[in-house]
Design a protein around this motif. Structure first.
Motif, PDB file in Angstrom:
ATOM      1  N   MET A  24       0.816  -1.217   0.000  1.00 14.70           N
ATOM      2  CA  MET A  24       0.000   0.000   0.000  1.00 14.70           C
ATOM      3  C   MET A  24       0.846   1.262   0.000  1.00 14.70           C
ATOM      4  N   ARG A  30       2.544  -1.926  -8.145  1.00 14.04           N
ATOM      5  CA  ARG A  30       1.670  -2.537  -9.150  1.00 14.04           C
ATOM      6  C   ARG A  30       2.385  -3.578 -10.011  1.00 14.04           C
ATOM      7  N   GLU A 120     -12.483  -5.105 -14.762  1.00 20.02           N
ATOM      8  CA  GLU A 120     -11.875  -5.197 -13.439  1.00 20.02           C
ATOM      9  C   GLU A 120     -12.850  -5.930 -12.530  1.00 20.02           C
TER      10      GLU A 120
ATOM     11  N   TRP B  61      -7.633 -12.979   3.210  1.00 14.82           N
ATOM     12  CA  TRP B  61      -6.476 -12.259   2.645  1.00 14.82           C
ATOM     13  C   TRP B  61      -6.215 -12.732   1.207  1.00 14.82           C
ATOM     14  N   PHE B  65      -6.353 -10.458  -1.987  1.00 14.14           N
ATOM     15  CA  PHE B  65      -5.137 -10.266  -2.787  1.00 14.14           C
ATOM     16  C   PHE B  65      -5.428 -10.559  -4.261  1.00 14.14           C
ATOM     17  N   ILE B  67      -8.221  -9.969  -5.680  1.00 15.24           N
ATOM     18  CA  ILE B  67      -8.892  -8.740  -6.159  1.00 15.24           C
ATOM     19  C   ILE B  67      -7.834  -7.679  -6.454  1.00 15.24           C
ATOM     20  N   ASP B  68      -6.890  -7.528  -5.533  1.00 18.26           N
ATOM     21  CA  ASP B  68      -5.816  -6.552  -5.723  1.00 18.26           C
ATOM     22  C   ASP B  68      -5.092  -6.761  -7.046  1.00 18.26           C
ATOM     23  N   LEU B  69      -4.865  -8.020  -7.381  1.00 18.48           N
ATOM     24  CA  LEU B  69      -4.099  -8.321  -8.592  1.00 18.48           C
ATOM     25  C   LEU B  69      -4.855  -7.971  -9.872  1.00 18.48           C
ATOM     26  N   LEU B  71      -6.955  -5.359 -10.175  1.00 18.31           N
ATOM     27  CA  LEU B  71      -7.283  -3.939 -10.283  1.00 18.31           C
ATOM     28  C   LEU B  71      -6.113  -3.128 -10.816  1.00 18.31           C
ATOM     29  N   PRO B  74      -3.987   3.059  -7.924  1.00 20.63           N
ATOM     30  CA  PRO B  74      -3.356   2.985  -6.603  1.00 20.63           C
ATOM     31  C   PRO B  74      -4.143   2.085  -5.654  1.00 20.63           C
ATOM     32  N   GLY B  75      -3.566   1.798  -4.511  1.00 20.27           N
ATOM     33  CA  GLY B  75      -4.285   1.052  -3.484  1.00 20.27           C
ATOM     34  C   GLY B  75      -4.009  -0.432  -3.473  1.00 20.27           C
ATOM     35  N   MET B  76      -2.926  -0.882  -4.088  1.00 20.71           N
ATOM     36  CA  MET B  76      -2.568  -2.305  -4.073  1.00 20.71           C
ATOM     37  C   MET B  76      -2.333  -2.741  -2.614  1.00 20.71           C
ATOM     38  N   GLY B  77      -2.923  -3.835  -2.231  1.00 20.03           N
ATOM     39  CA  GLY B  77      -2.738  -4.328  -0.864  1.00 20.03           C
ATOM     40  C   GLY B  77      -3.911  -4.012   0.055  1.00 20.03           C
ATOM     41  N   LEU B  78      -4.691  -3.015  -0.323  1.00 21.32           N
ATOM     42  CA  LEU B  78      -5.797  -2.599   0.534  1.00 21.32           C
ATOM     43  C   LEU B  78      -6.910  -3.649   0.571  1.00 21.32           C
ATOM     44  N   SER B  80      -6.774  -6.817   0.175  1.00 22.82           N
ATOM     45  CA  SER B  80      -6.418  -8.012   0.954  1.00 22.82           C
ATOM     46  C   SER B  80      -6.588  -7.758   2.452  1.00 22.82           C
ATOM     47  N   LEU B  81      -6.194  -6.575   2.901  1.00 16.19           N
ATOM     48  CA  LEU B  81      -6.352  -6.258   4.328  1.00 16.19           C
ATOM     49  C   LEU B  81      -7.831  -6.167   4.725  1.00 16.19           C
ATOM     50  N   MET B  84      -9.460  -9.545   4.709  1.00 15.39           N
ATOM     51  CA  MET B  84      -9.033 -10.319   5.874  1.00 15.39           C
ATOM     52  C   MET B  84      -9.838  -9.893   7.109  1.00 15.39           C
ATOM     53  N   TRP B 120     -12.924   1.110   1.432  1.00 13.11           N
ATOM     54  CA  TRP B 120     -12.060   1.286   0.266  1.00 13.11           C
ATOM     55  C   TRP B 120     -12.278   2.681  -0.341  1.00 13.11           C
TER      56      TRP B 120
END
Lengths: 322, 177
Positions: A24, A30, A120, B61, B65, B67-69, B71, B74-78, B80-81, B84, B120
């Motif tokens: 984050m 990315r 997405e 998580w 994760f 989902i993160d992959l 998108l 910005p906001g990678m990792g959010l 997954s947290l 979780m 989010w």
């Protein structure tokens, strides 16, 4: 003291939380998503066959073409084609006269065919995944044009790429992995670009516009359709606007009310920009709303010509340095 | 105990279906598209059936994760947290109620999605990636997404139910709740 050979699930979880937190805050995280794309892309492409087959079958059953069955849009399309022919003819004549033809030959563009292989995962952003990426020299942040324009016009595209669905501007590449790219649609909330709004007049119609006189004073002019054909004409100078997506429409804010923008007017990409060739159609005005704060301004809502919900084939244009 | 190989296959399948097939059932509103979120429904199903809170968190998580992959921006990792935390929440709530009811699955899924996607959106606003009007619209869409997902969650749970033993191993000598 006994050492544990295997970390407990709690420790793993703690590590994963730290990883998420690091992703984050760290810039450029990315790359991980881009690295995962080669796995996702072929599978999504397979999955995408399902909706495409469903749409095609539905169209067959309904007995209609995939194009929007809107009569006015068809009429507008005919007009634009007719206008384009006239412009092409004039341009060819000018080129012959001025010797530009030889100069234009030096410019080359490459058309990259791409397919939409998915959306997405969360529909809160209007973005699509394309099956062409940096391996085919697609780059983020670049421009959008039509196949028609590239084939029929000998116009050079400076650095930048464009993505198109049919003949309409549908968005631009915002993120690029090796074998895939993310297309940001014109309706995405973060989409923003300069554009031109053309006021149109149809057969039997007239409209009042304000023009700048020779002495700098504004004067009122009533423009009528010339009646030579069924197609609509553009009247007056186009209005330079900032096009923004709002999730549903392309929105043009703070357009002076005196321009008298009305339903049916046409939005194209801004020809004044060096990297966007003139005439890329984006959409048609569907309504205008007077600004509550500033009564002298209106907010204009434009519906994209392209059926963005069912976008399946797009073209990415890559300029090649001469 | 989660059987991770099968679970990861399920996650991959869910991501592929979510990104390619599910957009067919999105519908347009004046604010944008509203569509269901299949991975949230899977997370609710798993959180309702795993044996420990840590496993629920790990599964959440993993789904977040994934989902993160998919998108961009910005906001990678959010995700997954948030997934979780929401999975742990569902795990905690399930203790108080009988978890095979469709109405409960609906409510838990609704809460799950509201928690994940409203936070989010809030993060996007606070971090400056979303302007206030954009975040407002997105918050409404997130509520629509939550309702849509909640409606479909009982169906997803029903589809996944026959595969429960494949996904989550029951320790010998312990009966079902």
């Amino acid at each position: 003291m006994r050492l544990r050979a295997k970390p407990s699930k709690g420790w793993v979880l703690g590590g994963l939380c730290l990883l998420s937190a690091a992703l984050m805050v760290l810039p450029g995280s990315r790359w991980l998503a881009r690295a995962a794309r080669p796995v996702l892309v072929p599978l999504s492409a397979l999955g995408m066959n399902v909706p495409v087959s469903v749409w095609t079958r539905m169209d067959e059953i309904a007995g209609r073409d995939r194009a929007r069955p809107d009569r006015r849009v068809a009429e507008l399309r005919r007009l634009l084609l007719a206008q384009q022919e006239v412009i092409d003819r004039q341009r060819r004549r000018m080129e012959v006269l001025s010797g530009w033809r030889s100069k234009l030959k030096g410019f080359k563009c490459r058309l990259i065919e791409a397919s939409v292989i998915g959306a997405e995962a969360v529909p809160l952003q209007d973005r699509r995944l394309l099956d062409a990426g940096s391996s085919r020299k697609v780059a983020p942040g670049d421009l959008v044009t039509t196949r028609r324009l590239v084939h029929e016009r000998d116009i050079a595209l400076p650095e930048g790429l464009l993505v198109l669905g049919r003949n309409y501007l549908v968005g631009r590449v915002v993120d690029c992995a090796a074998f895939s790219a993310t297309l940001q649609l014109v309706t995405d909330r973060s989409f923003e670009m300069p554009a031109l709004l053309w006021r149109l007049v149809g057969p039997g119609q007239q409209r009042t516009i304000y023009t700048q006189g020779p002495n700098g004073a504004r004067r009122k002019v009533v423009v009528r359709h010339d009646g030579r054909g069924p197609a609509m004409h553009a009247v007056g100078e186009p209005i330079l606007v900032k096009a923004q997506g709002n999730g549903r429409w392309v929105v043009l804010r703070d357009v002076p009310a005196e321009y008298g923008v009305r339903r049916g007017d046409l939005l194209t990409s801004a020809g004044s920009l060096q990297f966007i060739p003139f005439g890329l159609r984006i959409g048609q005005v569907v309504r205008t709303e007077r600004s509550k704060r500033e009564p002298h301004f209106v907010t204009v809502y434009v519906e994209p010509f392209a059926d963005l919900g069912r976008l399946s084939d797009v073209y990415i244009i890559q300029p090649v340095s001469p | 105990m989660i059987r991770w190989i099968y679970f990861l296959i399920l996650v991959l399948l869910a991501v592929v279906v979510q990104t390619s097939v599910v957009p067919v059932v999105w519908f347009r509103t004046p604010l944008g598209y509203v569509g269901p979120e299949l991975l949230a429904a899977v997370a609710v199903f798993v959180a309702l059936h795993v044996r420990s809170r840590v496993e629920a968190a790990l599964a959440g998580w993993t789904l977040g994760f994934a989902i993160d992959l998919t998108l961009s921006g910005p906001g990678m990792g959010l995700a997954s947290l948030l997934y979780m935390a929401a999975s742990v929440g569902v795990y905690q709530l399930r203790e108080a109620v009988f978890h095979e009811r469709a109405s409960l699955q609906f409510i838990l899924s609704l809460l799950f999605c509201l928690f994940v996607y409203e936070l989010w959106t809030l993060w996007g606003l606070l971090s400056g990636h979303l302007s206030r009007p954009v975040a407002g619209g997105q918050a409404v869409l997130a509520a629509g997404l939550a309702v849509y997902t909640a409606v479909l969650t009982p169906l997803v749970c029903r589809v996944l139910k026959p595969f429960q033993k494949l996904l989550i191993a029951t320790p010998p000598g312990r009966g079902r709740r």
